[in-house]
Write a protein that holds these residues in place. Sequence first.
Motif, short mmCIF file in Angstrom:
data_model
loop_
_atom_site.label_atom_id
_atom_site.label_comp_id
_atom_site.label_asym_id
_atom_site.label_seq_id
_atom_site.Cartn_x
_atom_site.Cartn_y
_atom_site.Cartn_z
N ASP A 207 37.12 28.04 54.22
CA ASP A 207 36.66 26.92 53.43
C ASP A 207 35.60 27.12 52.47
O ASP A 207 34.73 27.80 52.82
N GLU A 208 35.56 26.71 51.42
CA GLU A 208 34.71 26.89 50.32
C GLU A 208 33.42 26.08 50.41
O GLU A 208 32.38 26.88 50.51
N LEU A 209 33.37 24.89 50.95
CA LEU A 209 32.12 24.33 51.32
C LEU A 209 31.30 24.80 52.54
O LEU A 209 30.30 25.20 52.72
N ASP A 214 27.68 28.69 55.06
CA ASP A 214 27.28 29.93 55.45
C ASP A 214 26.14 30.85 55.13
O ASP A 214 25.46 31.39 55.49
N GLU A 215 26.35 30.75 53.71
CA GLU A 215 25.25 31.36 52.79
C GLU A 215 23.90 31.14 53.00
O GLU A 215 22.96 31.71 53.07
N ILE A 216 23.79 29.68 53.26
CA ILE A 216 22.51 29.09 53.74
C ILE A 216 21.92 29.51 54.83
O ILE A 216 20.86 30.11 55.12
N VAL A 217 22.86 29.55 55.87
CA VAL A 217 22.49 30.01 57.30
C VAL A 217 22.06 31.44 57.08
O VAL A 217 21.18 32.19 57.91
N GLN A 218 22.80 32.33 56.40
CA GLN A 218 22.74 33.77 56.44
C GLN A 218 21.23 33.88 55.71
O GLN A 218 20.59 34.91 56.18
N LYS A 219 20.74 33.27 54.75
CA LYS A 219 19.74 33.61 54.16
C LYS A 219 18.38 33.14 55.09
O LYS A 219 17.43 33.76 54.79
N PHE A 233 24.43 26.02 61.45
CA PHE A 233 25.62 25.74 60.43
C PHE A 233 25.57 24.21 60.26
O PHE A 233 25.53 23.67 59.30
N VAL A 234 25.65 23.43 61.42
CA VAL A 234 25.72 22.04 61.41
C VAL A 234 24.56 21.36 60.40
O VAL A 234 24.66 20.56 59.67
N ALA A 235 23.27 21.85 60.90
CA ALA A 235 22.05 21.49 60.16
C ALA A 235 22.20 21.96 58.67
O ALA A 235 21.92 21.09 57.79
N GLY A 236 22.67 22.76 58.35
CA GLY A 236 23.07 23.39 56.76
C GLY A 236 23.85 22.73 56.26
O GLY A 236 23.67 22.24 55.01
N LEU A 237 25.23 22.18 57.07
CA LEU A 237 26.03 21.37 56.28
C LEU A 237 25.31 19.87 55.76
O LEU A 237 25.67 19.33 54.78
N ILE A 238 24.65 19.23 56.86
CA ILE A 238 23.88 18.03 56.78
C ILE A 238 23.06 18.09 55.45
O ILE A 238 22.97 17.29 54.50
N LYS A 239 22.34 19.49 55.48
CA LYS A 239 21.19 19.32 54.50
C LYS A 239 22.04 19.25 53.00
O LYS A 239 21.56 19.01 52.13
N LEU A 240 22.76 20.34 52.87
CA LEU A 240 23.63 20.49 51.66
C LEU A 240 24.07 19.08 51.10
O LEU A 240 24.12 18.78 49.99
N LEU A 241 24.74 18.45 52.14
CA LEU A 241 25.44 17.21 51.69
C LEU A 241 24.35 16.13 51.03
O LEU A 241 24.72 15.46 50.45
N VAL A 242 23.36 15.97 52.05
CA VAL A 242 22.47 15.12 51.62
C VAL A 242 21.73 15.36 50.25
O VAL A 242 21.44 14.52 49.41
N GLU A 243 21.41 16.66 50.14
CA GLU A 243 20.72 17.22 49.10
C GLU A 243 21.30 16.84 47.81
O GLU A 243 20.97 16.27 46.69
#
Length: 367
Positions: A207-209, A214-219, A233-243
Amino acid sequence: MKADERFFRFQEDFRDPYARDRDRVLHCSSFRRLEYKTQVFLNHEGDYFRTRLTHSLEVSQIARTLSRMLELNETLAEVIALSHDLGHTPFGHVGGDELDKLLKADGHPLGFEHNFQSFRVLTKLEKRYKNFNGLNLTFATLEGVLKHSYPYKKPFLEVLDERFALEKHPSLEAMVVDHADEIAYTSHDIDDGIKYALISFDDLLEDELCLRVDEIVQKEGVSRGEELYRHRFVAGLIKLLVEDFIENSKKGAQEYRKTNPIVSTLDASMPLPVGFSKVTATQLKRLKKLLFTKLYTHEKIARKMYAGKQCIKGLYSAFSEDTDLLPPHQKSLFEIRNKQRVIADFIAAMTDRYAMKTYHEIYGFSL
């Protein structure tokens, strides 16, 4: 004025109206029962799964953050978030869907809808005052609970006070809660699904999102094979959507606030002034479709939900056939309310385990 008189006046007035609303919700019975109501996974299957209570707390946390960053009323968003699922039945959405079918089959055109039921809990079913029903909450809180999910064109709104107008958007805070709800359930359903091996990262990383996350977590230096990866991953998804939401909503919220008080005057045919960017909204929609295909219809979930549906159906049938199976208080309500609605209210208020226990007592076997 004496010191003690000043103290008592302070006691009466020291909270703002939405803080009072929040406190009344937090202390009501319906809020406590959310602890044992299903979100997606039946909570007696494991201690880790989210429930309606933990979900409501997560929505509240995200809604407060979004409201603070957009300079909205954080407390109003908080109380709408804490109240938004009070009307849910046992066994998640399938319980509500089944009650809706049963009521309509019995000639009730409004059926059952969980947002409307949450409103009824707050205005009718909770009893905390001698001379009237409900929790005595503000209009903005009640409107936010009724209309936090878009679109608003639902039959139940047509029988309400004209102030709850179908043709108007609710407050920005209610719109924020709608998106906070989406962020919360998408992220925590992935967390629970991965934890119990009902979905895999092999599924998600097509999935694109999810690839953006995944890129955030890998960094961060966390690789896919590490045990920590799921949490990041879960924290990164929340962070991405919130921002994304904050960045895309700042201008709209600012412009809207120039001409609108908390009670909205914005026509519902107009675009929402807050939301995700077009790219993220499209990607989130695709991710939710993937979760529906891979997770929500998984056979282990489907079987439990089917059992829950049969429990709701069995209880409704039994109480309709023999009202002596109901507690005295419920039977006394027949004098002021429709019998089938009283039965539906009683079932909707049950926790999962109480519904199953009652079913077992009536039919003599467990689901």
